[in-house]
Scaffold this motif. Structure first.
Motif, mmCIF file in Angstrom:
data_model
loop_
_atom_site.group_PDB
_atom_site.id
_atom_site.type_symbol
_atom_site.label_atom_id
_atom_site.label_comp_id
_atom_site.label_asym_id
_atom_site.label_seq_id
_atom_site.Cartn_x
_atom_site.Cartn_y
_atom_site.Cartn_z
ATOM 1 N N PRO B 125 0.826 -1.195 0.000
ATOM 2 C CA PRO B 125 0.000 0.000 0.000
ATOM 3 C C PRO B 125 0.867 1.254 0.000
ATOM 4 O O PRO B 125 1.719 1.434 0.875
ATOM 5 N N PHE B 126 0.641 2.096 -0.990
ATOM 6 C CA PHE B 126 1.502 3.282 -1.107
ATOM 7 C C PHE B 126 0.931 4.475 -0.367
ATOM 8 O O PHE B 126 1.601 5.467 -0.185
ATOM 9 N N PHE B 131 -3.544 0.981 -3.271
ATOM 10 C CA PHE B 131 -2.787 -0.264 -3.432
ATOM 11 C C PHE B 131 -3.400 -1.006 -4.593
ATOM 12 O O PHE B 131 -4.505 -0.694 -5.064
ATOM 13 N N LEU B 132 -2.674 -2.016 -5.067
ATOM 14 C CA LEU B 132 -3.137 -2.764 -6.231
ATOM 15 C C LEU B 132 -3.993 -3.942 -5.796
ATOM 16 O O LEU B 132 -5.027 -4.224 -6.387
ATOM 17 N N ALA B 133 -3.561 -4.646 -4.771
ATOM 18 C CA ALA B 133 -4.318 -5.813 -4.311
ATOM 19 C C ALA B 133 -4.119 -5.955 -2.817
ATOM 20 O O ALA B 133 -2.985 -5.934 -2.343
ATOM 21 N N VAL B 199 -1.160 -6.992 4.191
ATOM 22 C CA VAL B 199 -0.231 -5.893 4.428
ATOM 23 C C VAL B 199 -0.988 -4.640 4.858
ATOM 24 O O VAL B 199 -0.563 -3.903 5.747
ATOM 25 N N VAL B 200 -2.161 -4.421 4.243
ATOM 26 C CA VAL B 200 -2.955 -3.246 4.601
ATOM 27 C C VAL B 200 -3.378 -3.330 6.061
ATOM 28 O O VAL B 200 -3.285 -2.350 6.818
ATOM 29 N N ALA B 201 -3.800 -4.521 6.466
ATOM 30 C CA ALA B 201 -4.228 -4.690 7.849
ATOM 31 C C ALA B 201 -3.063 -4.467 8.805
ATOM 32 O O ALA B 201 -3.230 -3.897 9.895
ATOM 33 N N ILE B 202 -1.876 -4.900 8.396
ATOM 34 C CA ILE B 202 -0.709 -4.710 9.261
ATOM 35 C C ILE B 202 -0.430 -3.224 9.452
ATOM 36 O O ILE B 202 -0.163 -2.765 10.562
ATOM 37 N N VAL B 203 -0.536 -2.488 8.371
ATOM 38 C CA VAL B 203 -0.290 -1.055 8.493
ATOM 39 C C VAL B 203 -1.307 -0.426 9.440
ATOM 40 O O VAL B 203 -0.960 0.368 10.316
ATOM 41 N N GLU B 204 -2.558 -0.817 9.264
ATOM 42 C CA GLU B 204 -3.601 -0.191 10.084
ATOM 43 C C GLU B 204 -3.507 -0.618 11.541
ATOM 44 O O GLU B 204 -3.954 0.105 12.433
ATOM 45 N N ALA B 205 -2.913 -1.780 11.792
ATOM 46 C CA ALA B 205 -2.778 -2.239 13.177
ATOM 47 C C ALA B 205 -1.653 -1.544 13.920
ATOM 48 O O ALA B 205 -1.542 -1.664 15.137
#
Lengths: 202, 414, 368
Positions: B125-126, B131-133, B199-205
């Motif tokens: 995620p940029f 993000f693409l996927a 990865v998105v969830a990791i960033v948000e966590a």
């Protein structure tokens, strides 16, 4: 131990990151060259040269070629040879300066430049004509008299042949000739009548 | 996932395209997906390659400053056009393939090197919703795709029919395979903390950057990723003082260029992975936060500002990683191959195990950690990390083993 | 089933980034381990000794510049010392002091290059250590340019002294360099000495036994790294080395780290020597004779000197003519390579390169 030595290294490099670079951006900026720098653009004073070829004899590589005319000069009268050819093959020159050291009349001097790239090897040979026309900015290498006079080869005034010598050179045959033509003014009278010392020139 | 939209549901750009294509024009939803995906891929791939190219310039400039010089400064302002000049030069160079080389594999290797680098970007995620996927196994995907580059190195080394290249590729296989394990273990710690592989969830966590929460994991990850990237102090594959250019010895022209581009892009991608997994990704305080706090600045608290901010944060974190990578390169000498393997198996592997163990216990105690609980975990983890590194330095020796073969054995071996 | 393996012969050099010019090693590998090592030299052979026989003594000085081209001052000095012994010249004090100052500065330059390339071969630091070493070296080369108009091929010494006294602005410039250099050296040390990676890579690697080192006639920092305190500046002081006070640093284990450590310590000792020379030097003539042509009496002379690489001496035989009848160069770089195989066998490729760097040889001197 424990990676502390590595961290010390990181500190050193970071310190240098902040520091001003020590390099010089060459074509725009230049390092200040020393006056003794031995470089290209040999300075040669035809008035001082007698054609003795000491320079050619002392050149470790034998790259100085001097041809004199057996009939043209007044060497029998204590004068100088008539020089037909005076070539320096800079393509092979290593700028050791032994020719300059060997010159008993201070006729040949080192130059101070280093940007003499040429397209062919033949172009690297400097002939007498080129030497005659060159601006006279001699390096002070092995020329204590120039050093004492504060000659600056970089942007200073050109050095006339009268001022390039170790001594007054009043005994120098060409000097005497020139004086007899132009008149006695300007010559140092005390040593002008002195006997030719002949030191180194014999 | 589900449906034709893959992992794009959360993507902000996709939602805009969907609005135009499906709701306004009344076309098929898959068309919206196709258009959005193509445009994003175009931007991401070219952006990554452009960043990789820019990084060649960045690294040379920064390395220059570390060494007390300026670096490339002749082409364009601050030498910014240097990568372009290099590319032009490489394109016009003769493309030499050695006589004994396996031509197909030799030509294929640069491509195999570059493609996985770009594939990894699919799950990064940029920015906020950019993000693409959003794969639910994103971390696994990163590890799986990232491992392919080893094959490219092996291909290049084998196909070159050059002894130096063979040395380089053999070292690569031994090293990269060894470092995959601590790398995966370090990532495992992160997934434990976030309770997700997305990865998105990791960033948000990450209410607190995982760099602070799991320092040991971050340390192991950084060490392992520099081995994966073949960067100092693990650059034994190229090791110019030993192997000339290692597996790249026989490459010239644009094939060499593609290899170098892949390597530098790899560093950028690794920076992106580190940013999202350990540095909160796109999150960070900015103008919109200021707007939400200070009353009269509330006009700043808009979605557009948040978008731009999140991208800027992401790029800044990647840039920080790139700077640190260059700093490491300027400071550390190279380890020997046996020491590198010893480091992987004797130090990093136990450390990463310990990291996972401690984090697992902590996750059981605080199943859904808030920022405060993450702080407590961070304090514990820092203490554990310090003790573990101290113990590792005391207990494990990387220094030279006894001589392998004596002179007598040498004669027999001949 | 057993896999059949066979040793691989790899030719490293003469075109290789880290073989100090055109050195070539023929290494036999079993995997990464070296099982046999063979040095191949001669790619830079220029026939210096023969050339010297056809040149006057003064002209040979320019040839000695090109023997060990990172340490021309000491080569000049070694040659003129032998000539002076052959001729029987007494050199004025100031000439000797100037020669020692120049030689010690040159020793610093040579060791900086040695250490810089050693660290470069250790894996580079991306070239950082080398750049730091070169930064310091440039300062000294600027001094050389002031002194004798050239930076590398200096031709400063002359038979009977040096060619000319230092210019007036040399002394303040020297002072500045002497003030700055210790700080620079500290920085280099902080970067590398305590680095765990440097220690892991170099300690205990390629150990040279002191007995073996002496038997193989190793000299210079390579011998001192093995713990043998042998320095011609102490053993048979030439010029004014008997009037200055300095220590001979020796290593403990004779490994790569010690050889490298000894060089850094010698930089500090050289600074000490120069500091003392600057205090002791007095005005006076710098050259015993202005002559350029010499006809030494028939005979022979050899003066061993301590060049940065080891014992450097010129064995001159005169037949009474203006050129030497024979000029043999005892080149330390060449002789320090004698334990090449013993150092490398059993170690890995990466170690081989570093060990080579720790020898700090110079191909101009090896091949002559």
């Amino acid at each position: 131990m424990y990676g502390l030595g590595i961290l010390k290294g990181f500190r050193v490099t970071l310190k240098n990151f902040i520091r001003k670079p020590f390099t010089v951006q060459y074509p725009e900026e230049r390092l200040k060259q020393a006056p003794r720098f031995r470089g290209q653009e040999f300075v040669w004073y035809e008035e001082r040269c007698t054609g003795c070829a000491s320079c050619a004899k002392y050149c470790p590589l034998g790259i100085i070629r001097i041809v004199t005319d057996p009939d043209g000069g007044d060497e029998q009268e204590g004068g100088s040879y008539k020089i037909d050819v005076f070539d320096i093959d800079q393509g092979r020159c290593m700028y050791c300066g032994l020719c300059v050291e060997a010159c008993p009349y201070d006729a040949l001097h080192m130059g101070s430049t280093f940007e003499g790239a040429q397209a062919t090897r033949a172009d690297l040979v400097i002939t007498m004509e080129v030497l005659k026309e060159r601006p006279k900015h001699p390096s002070t290498w092995f020329r204590p008299q120039l050093e004492q006079a504060g000659v600056d080869p970089f942007g200073g005034a050109p050095v006339e042949w009268e001022d390039a010598g170790r001594e007054a050179f009043a005994w120098h045959p060409k000097r005497l000739q020139a004086e007899s033509k132009s008149g006695p003014e300007g010559s140092p009278p005390a040593s002008a009548e002195g006997s030719p010392p002949g030191g180194g020139g014999g | 996932m589900g449906g034709p939209t893959g992992g794009l549901e959360g993507n902000a750009f996709y939602r805009v395209v969907y609005g135009v294509v499906v709701e306004d024009l009344g076309w098929e939803p898959w068309l919206a997906y196709l258009i959005a995906a193509m445009v994003i891929i175009l931007i991401v791939v070219n952006g990554a390659l452009a960043l990789g190219t820019l990084y060649t310039w960045f690294e040379r400039r920064v390395l220059g400053r570390f060494q007390g010089r300026l670096g490339p400064n002749r082409t364009g302002p601050f030498g910014l056009l240097q990568p372009i000049a290099d590319a032009i030069k490489l394109m016009f160079k003769e493309d030499i393939v050695p006589r004994g080389a396996d031509r197909l594999v030799f030509s294929l290797a640069p491509v195999v090197m570059l493609v996985p680098t770009l594939l990894v970007l699919a799950v990064i995620p940029f920015g906020k919703g950019s993000f693409l996927a959003d794969l639910n196994i994103g971390v696994l995907y990163i590890v799986a795709v990232g491992g392919i580059t080893t094959i490219a190195v092996l291909m290049a080394g084998y196909a070159s029919a050059n002894k130096f290249a063979t040395f380089g590729s053999m070292r690569a296989v031994a090293m990269v395979v060894s470092y995959e394990i601590p790398l995966v273990m370090a990532l495992l710690g992160v997934t434990l903390l976030a309770a997700s592989m997305s990865v998105v969830a990791i960033v948000e966590a990450q209410h607190l950057p995982y760099l602070l929460v799991a320092p040991l994991g971050a340390f192991v990850f950084l060490t392992a990723i520099s081995a994966e990237l073949n960067r100092n102090p693990f650059d034994v594959l190229e090791a110019e003082s030993e192997l000339v250019a290692g597996y790249l010895t026989e490459y010239s022209g644009m094939k060499y260029g593609v290899f170098m581009l892949a390597e530098f892009t790899n560093t950028i991608v690794a920076g992106a992975i580190f940013a999202v997994l350990f540095l909160q990704g796109w999150q960070g305080p900015g103008l919109s936060w200021l707007g939400s706090q200070v009353g009269f600045l509330s006009f700043l608290d808009t979605g557009a500002v948040r978008q731009i901010e999140s991208h800027a944060w992401f790029l800044a974190k990647v840039g920080l990683f790139a700077f640190v990578a260059t700093w490491v390169r300027a400071t550390l000498p190279r380890l020997r191959i046996d020491q590198i393997l010893a480091l992987a198996w004797k130090v990093l592997f136990p450390l990463s195990m310990l990291n996972v163990l401690v984090l697992a216990v902590e996750v059981i105690v605080w199943p859904e950690p808030s920022a405060g609980e993450l702080g407590i975990m961070a304090a514990i983890n820092w203490a554990v990390a310090g003790a573990a590194i101290f113990a590792a330095a005391r207990l494990v020796s990387l220094s030279t083993p006894a001589r392998g073969l004596g002179p007598v054995a040498a004669v027999e071996a001949r | 089933m057993t896999l059949r393996t066979e040793p691989v012969v790899v030719s490293i050099g003469p075109h290789h980034p880290s073989t100090h010019g055109v050195f070539r090693m023929r290494l036999t590998f079993d995997g990464e381990n070296i099982v046999d090592a063979e040095p191949v030299i001669g790619y830079l052979h220029r026939g210096t000794e023969k050339l010297a026989e056809e040149r006057q003594y003064t002209q040979v000085i320019t040839l000695t510049d090109r023997l060990d081209y990172v340490s021309s001052m000491t080569s000049n000095q070694a040659f003129v010392l032998s000539c002076e012994k052959l001729i029987g010249l007494d050199v004025p004090d100031r000439g000797m002091y100037l020669r020692v100052i120049a030689s010690e500065l040159q020793r610093i330059v040579s060791h900086l290059i040695g250490v810089g390339f050693f660290l470069q071969e250790l894996g580079g630091f991306g070239g950082t250590a080398l750049m730091y070493a070169f930064r310091e070296r440039e300062r000294i080369l600027d001094l050389f340019e002031m002194l004798c108009g050239a930076r590398i091929t200096v031709s400063y010494a002359r038979i009977g002294g040096v060619f000319a006294d230092a210019p007036a602005d040399f002394w303040p410039a020297l002072r500045r360099v002497l003030d700055d250099l210790p700080g620079y050296t500290d920085e280099l040390e902080a970067l590398v000495f305590e680095s765990e990676i440097v220690q892991a890579r170099t300690k205990g690697v390629s150990v040279i036994d002191p007995v073996l080192a002496v038997n193989a006639s190793l000299t210079g920092p390579v011998l001192r790294g093995s713990g043998v305190a042998w320095d011609w500046r102490k053993a048979a002081p030439y010029d004014v080395y008997d009037r200055v006070d300095f220590d001979v640093p020796v290593g403990e284990n004779g490994d790569n780290y010690d050889r490298f450590w000894v060089r850094i310590q010698e930089v500090r000792q050289s600074l000490r020597i120069v500091e003392q020379c600057v205090v002791q030097i007095e005005p006076g003539p710098v050259r015993a004779t202005d002559a350029m042509l010499f006809r030494p009496p028939p005979g022979e002379a050899y003066v061993p000197t301590e060049s940065p690489k080891g014992e450097l001496g010129f064995y001159l035989v005169s037949d009474g003519s203006i050129a030497p009848y024979r000029c043999h160069v005892r080149a330390p770089s060449f002789i320090n390579l004698s334990l090449f195989k013993e150092m490398l066998v059993g170690w890995k490729l990466a170690d081989a390169i570093v060990s080579l760097g720790s020898l700090d040889f110079n191909m101009g001197e090896v091949d002559r």
